[in-house]
Design an enzyme around this catalytic site. Sequence first.
Site, mmCIF file in Angstrom:
data_model
loop_
_atom_site.group_PDB
_atom_site.id
_atom_site.type_symbol
_atom_site.label_atom_id
_atom_site.label_comp_id
_atom_site.label_asym_id
_atom_site.label_seq_id
_atom_site.Cartn_x
_atom_site.Cartn_y
_atom_site.Cartn_z
ATOM 1 N N GLY A 214 58.084 -107.318 -21.378
ATOM 2 C CA GLY A 214 57.412 -108.157 -22.346
ATOM 3 C C GLY A 214 56.511 -107.765 -23.270
ATOM 4 N N LYS B 127 50.566 -105.939 -33.478
ATOM 5 C CA LYS B 127 50.828 -104.886 -32.633
ATOM 6 C C LYS B 127 49.677 -104.091 -32.124
ATOM 7 C CE LYS B 127 53.789 -100.997 -30.961
ATOM 8 N NZ LYS B 127 55.049 -100.489 -31.068
ATOM 9 N N ASP C 23 45.820 -102.069 -21.633
ATOM 10 C CA ASP C 23 44.898 -102.914 -22.304
ATOM 11 C C ASP C 23 45.519 -103.615 -23.350
ATOM 12 O OD1 ASP C 23 45.044 -100.878 -24.188
ATOM 13 O OD2 ASP C 23 43.551 -99.732 -23.295
ATOM 14 N N ARG D 103 65.447 -109.052 -28.846
ATOM 15 C CA ARG D 103 66.182 -107.851 -28.568
ATOM 16 C C ARG D 103 67.050 -108.104 -27.663
ATOM 17 N NH1 ARG D 103 60.684 -104.956 -28.459
ATOM 18 N NH2 ARG D 103 59.934 -106.618 -29.788
ATOM 19 N N ASP E 4 65.245 -102.573 -24.477
ATOM 20 C CA ASP E 4 64.306 -103.624 -24.846
ATOM 21 C C ASP E 4 63.770 -103.162 -26.248
ATOM 22 O OD1 ASP E 4 63.208 -101.414 -23.101
ATOM 23 O OD2 ASP E 4 61.217 -101.738 -24.007
ATOM 24 N N ASN E 5 64.241 -102.254 -26.740
ATOM 25 C CA ASN E 5 63.802 -101.475 -28.090
ATOM 26 C C ASN E 5 65.284 -101.799 -28.945
ATOM 27 O OD1 ASN E 5 61.462 -101.079 -27.519
ATOM 28 N ND2 ASN E 5 61.836 -99.025 -26.910
ATOM 29 N N ASP F 183 60.632 -100.744 -32.939
ATOM 30 C CA ASP F 183 59.736 -100.041 -32.030
ATOM 31 C C ASP F 183 59.653 -98.729 -32.267
ATOM 32 O OD1 ASP F 183 58.546 -102.260 -30.978
ATOM 33 O OD2 ASP F 183 60.074 -102.246 -29.069
#
Length: 665
Positions: free
Chosen positions: A153, A176, A188, A253, A340-341, A350
């Site tokens: 995610g 981003k 974080d 994606r 995921d990319n 990404d």
Amino acid sequence: MASFRAARLASLAAAGVWPLPLGRPPPAPCSAWAAAMEPAPRWLAGLRFDNRALRLLPVETPPPGPEGAPSAPRLVPGACFSRARPAPLQQPRVVALSGSALALLGLEAAGREAEAEAEAALFFSGNALLPGAEPAAHCYCGHQFGQFAGQLGDGAAMYLGEVCTAAGERWELQLKGAGPTPFSRQADGRKVLRSSIREFLCSEAMFHLGVPTTRAGACVTSESTVVRDVFYDGNPKHEKCTVVLRMAPTFIRFGSFEIFKPADEHTGRAGPSVGRNDIRVQMLDYVIGSFYPEIQAAHAHCTDHVQRNVAFFREVIRRTARMVAEWQCVGFCHGVLNTDNMSIVGLTIDYGPFGFLDRYDPDHVCNASDDAGRYSYSRQPEVCKWNLRKLAEALAPELPLELAEAALEEEFDSEFQRHYLQKMRRKLGLVRVAQDGDGALVARLLETMHQTGADFTNTFSLLSSFPLEPQSPGLAEFLTTLTSQCASLEELRLAFRPQMDPRQLSMMLMLAQSNPQLFALIGTQANLARELDRVEQQSRLEQLSPEELQSRNRGRWADWLQEYRVRLERDMEGAGDVAAWQAERVHVMKANNPKYVLRNYIAQSAIEAAEKGDFSEVRRVLKLLESPYHSDGEAAGGSEAAEAVPGGQSYSSKPPLWAAELCVT
């Protein structure tokens, strides 16, 4: 008193500072208090949000944490998005804006630069929300380095919303580095200046190179800091939090469809929405209807959606094959090519560890964390095909696996080879007739580049000035210029420097022979083979003099150039006007062989200046990358029109020796 407080809140927001302790998020954007503290934007006032993804796909609204803090990282079942809120930054300021990317949204900053930068600092940092924005984090899974990782995610990115433009386009905006989300795990949710500059510049560089890509509209840094261990070597440091405004038709994606995956047989991990085929159907309907409308229209009257889904998957295959072919032709290497990319609409997405080839090496790995070389330059097409196979598995049962696999075998290799060879012909100036031997000619060119350590970008760029006449007085000079782009003895010795000391290598060899099972746990045969190759290459280089290396390189290039001349003469046959053919050849080559790419050392120079508070080099590099190809009036390999990189190195020359030591993870 109330009016005074409202005025005070507005002034704080205008200064880019939320009147809350650092780290505490602002209240929900729909509250009257939040609306009162956000100044009405002027430059951004024309943006019109229509957040279709949040209307058509399931969205989770997480319960608030203590004192309005975001809920803790967790699994998010049964949803494609989870609502989130950007966390504020101290004193945000613009590093750079991409005028061409923002123009896609109808935003023109000419004549209002100060106003544009002030609003960008406020709204593109996440310190305030534009009217109509609905921040959320996207839920997806992924196969990372070949293993299913479960839920991933948007742990460091947030969907802001979708802007509809006067041109009829729809652009999803994403921040981003805007703070934690339910998908941040133990992180974080922040990005730092160095990685954000690389992403911002490369997104725009790829677009201007002609490669399908997401865009980057803004890069905004701040005085807020996070601690990062840059090289994972136990030497952490404070780095400035930075946010990139990313733009694409969608950021959905391959991994978005893996949220339904049952427990993986190797890792035991499962997607958060196992068994929710109803959501899979929703996602397919949304993606096809929104981004493949011609396929939706062609199957509008079919009650069985299988054929529609097959047609959709075939188009995803073709777009992906064309994208990676474009990468290969400009020497681009994606360092984290996980599922995921991989964009569902065939865009480069990404930009973490990435690299453009300097010295041509098909085994080049741009990500220092990729110890096994899974994502090396030569393996990128193969990995993209592997990722498509995982997408096929994720689409079942709405797309039967046997149909998807048949489509993959029929489409990917042929589309990749067709597009790659078509592009390579243009790079070599073969403008008239395609011939069966062209693929072999390209392969021998790349092999010559590999043997001589030639610079990928500059070698192709120089070929447009190759003199066709065998007895041309300029041939010797051209050959000298071309071989100057080959690796020096010093470069080669550095490149093939052994990574293990001799005792460690000896122990690994003994272990591989005496206990193969234990060796398999602590190392790979491929790594050992690479190390042995380094040792052998280093030994050969020690026996070689610079003059011998240069002579050998000239001979290899002379052989290939003779073959290239014969092929060009065949292309010229039948041309009624040889001068017109020559002009077309040079024009096509200049339009397909970039003079400038975002080499690591160029990005590093811009980063180092920005870390000292000077953003001018970032902006100068951005401007350079917006025109990466030769102009018609400029001779390939001619005088450098742009200024040099700080330190005196030309933007288009071979990288300095220190660039080989740069490490990107």
